[in-house]
Design a protein around this motif. Sequence first.
Motif, PDB file in Angstrom:
ATOM      1  N   PRO A  27       0.722  -1.352  -0.116  1.00 12.09           N
ATOM      2  CA  PRO A  27      -0.022  -0.061  -0.139  1.00 12.09           C
ATOM      3  C   PRO A  27       0.840   1.098   0.027  1.00 12.09           C
ATOM      4  O   PRO A  27       0.465   2.227  -0.485  1.00 12.09           O
ATOM      5  N   THR A  28       2.098   1.017   0.679  1.00 12.91           N
ATOM      6  CA  THR A  28       3.009   2.456   0.789  1.00 12.91           C
ATOM      7  C   THR A  28       3.457   2.853  -0.628  1.00 12.91           C
ATOM      8  O   THR A  28       3.680   3.908  -0.817  1.00 12.91           O
ATOM      9  N   THR A  29       3.558   1.802  -1.729  1.00 16.22           N
ATOM     10  CA  THR A  29       3.922   2.117  -3.147  1.00 16.22           C
ATOM     11  C   THR A  29       2.913   2.705  -3.739  1.00 16.22           C
ATOM     12  O   THR A  29       3.594   3.145  -4.928  1.00 16.22           O
ATOM     13  N   TRP A  30       1.685   2.788  -3.433  1.00 18.22           N
ATOM     14  CA  TRP A  30       0.501   3.364  -4.198  1.00 18.22           C
ATOM     15  C   TRP A  30       0.657   4.820  -4.064  1.00 18.22           C
ATOM     16  O   TRP A  30      -0.282   5.556  -4.717  1.00 18.22           O
ATOM     17  N   LEU A  31       1.252   5.101  -3.118  1.00 20.69           N
ATOM     18  CA  LEU A  31       1.375   6.722  -2.745  1.00 20.69           C
ATOM     19  C   LEU A  31       2.204   7.366  -4.031  1.00 20.69           C
ATOM     20  O   LEU A  31       3.422   6.996  -4.071  1.00 20.69           O
ATOM     21  N   SER A  32       1.735   8.184  -4.730  1.00 22.11           N
ATOM     22  CA  SER A  32       2.579   8.761  -6.087  1.00 22.11           C
ATOM     23  C   SER A  32       3.372  10.250  -5.634  1.00 22.11           C
ATOM     24  O   SER A  32       4.375  10.389  -6.363  1.00 22.11           O
ATOM     25  N   SER A  33       3.017  10.708  -4.525  1.00 26.29           N
ATOM     26  CA  SER A  33       3.326  12.095  -4.334  1.00 26.29           C
ATOM     27  C   SER A  33       4.876  11.585  -3.490  1.00 26.29           C
ATOM     28  O   SER A  33       4.466  11.010  -2.259  1.00 26.29           O
ATOM     29  N   LEU A  34       5.797  12.361  -3.677  1.00 30.65           N
ATOM     30  CA  LEU A  34       7.142  12.073  -3.063  1.00 30.65           C
ATOM     31  C   LEU A  34       7.166  12.997  -1.815  1.00 30.65           C
ATOM     32  O   LEU A  34       7.908  12.637  -0.783  1.00 30.65           O
ATOM     33  N   SER A  35       6.514  13.978  -1.841  1.00 29.30           N
ATOM     34  CA  SER A  35       6.248  15.063  -0.563  1.00 29.30           C
ATOM     35  C   SER A  35       5.622  14.256   0.635  1.00 29.30           C
ATOM     36  O   SER A  35       5.767  14.478   1.637  1.00 29.30           O
TER      37      SER A  35
END
Length: 337
Positions: free
Chosen positions: A81-89
């Motif tokens: 699930p953490t890889t689904w976050l596309s925002s590096l911020s």
Amino acid sequence: MDVDPVIKSYPDIGAQAFGKMGRAIISIFMYLELFLLAVELLIMEGDNLHKLYPYVHFHILGIEVGGKQAFIVLTALVLLPTTWLSSLSRLAYVSAGGILASVILVFTVFWIGAFEGVGFRENGDLWRFNGLPMAISLYTFCYCGHAVFPTLCTSMKDKNQFPKVLIVCFVLSTISYGSMAVIGYLMYGENLMSQVTLNLPTKNISSKIAIYTTLVSPITKYAIIVSPMAIALEETLTLHNNKLIKLIIRTVLVISTVIVALVVPFFGYVMAFIGAFLSISAAVLFPCLCYLKINKASRKFGVELVFILVILVLGLFVAVIGTYVSIRDIVKHVSTK
């Protein structure tokens, strides 16, 4: 990147210097390095969880999976699930936990050596020439995250602060890695394993703190390592706005790292290969070559050119010897697995 604002990534720098061929070569080395780094994080998680819970196993489709392999699969499911976050911020807040984890880990291992009966009494060979390529390869691996730097720089609100970020990052990393190496060697000498946490007695509370802290590291770093690969695939396939496809791409990347981690679960040897073949190339050889190509003034004979040539020669030596030694050891252990 200062010369040309169009440059957003490391492959863009390769293209600026050597055209399409430069972009292709740097892309291959960079993404392969990041891919294997993600594999290493899974192996590390599997090793430490297996040390804490050596008898855990479960069944998948009638197949019994146990030991380190079981924990590699479970870790991947947690990290997915953490890889689904596309925002590096957004990922920055997650990865910040990794800094705290590193500080706690070094302090805890030192505490165990100083106050819990282990001591710093091990005496071994201080210098062993035939171990030098492996040692340099392992240490170079510690700095393989730099391939993400251009992506991180472009994601910052104030890009002028990036040089300060680099200085702080390298200084703290060098202190952390160097002190851990010395402490681990003084504690266990020739018996030191690929991860010092695997040497620690699991009955002590402080040892458990060290191991659990190590388990935090992949959670804070895995997504930010996978993100550049996913973004590159999305841009290649021109699928930036298709959320479903983005989820599929990132999920497939995670599955592929799990497969490699299960096939080659040798933390130290894989680390040495990454350091010698990929990190030396991406961190030492390619930057020097690109700099010489882009900055014509640097090619004039002088102190700067001499330093660059020395770095290139030493880097090439380490890359060739270190890669040979690491591949030899990996093949040896896979054949005897």
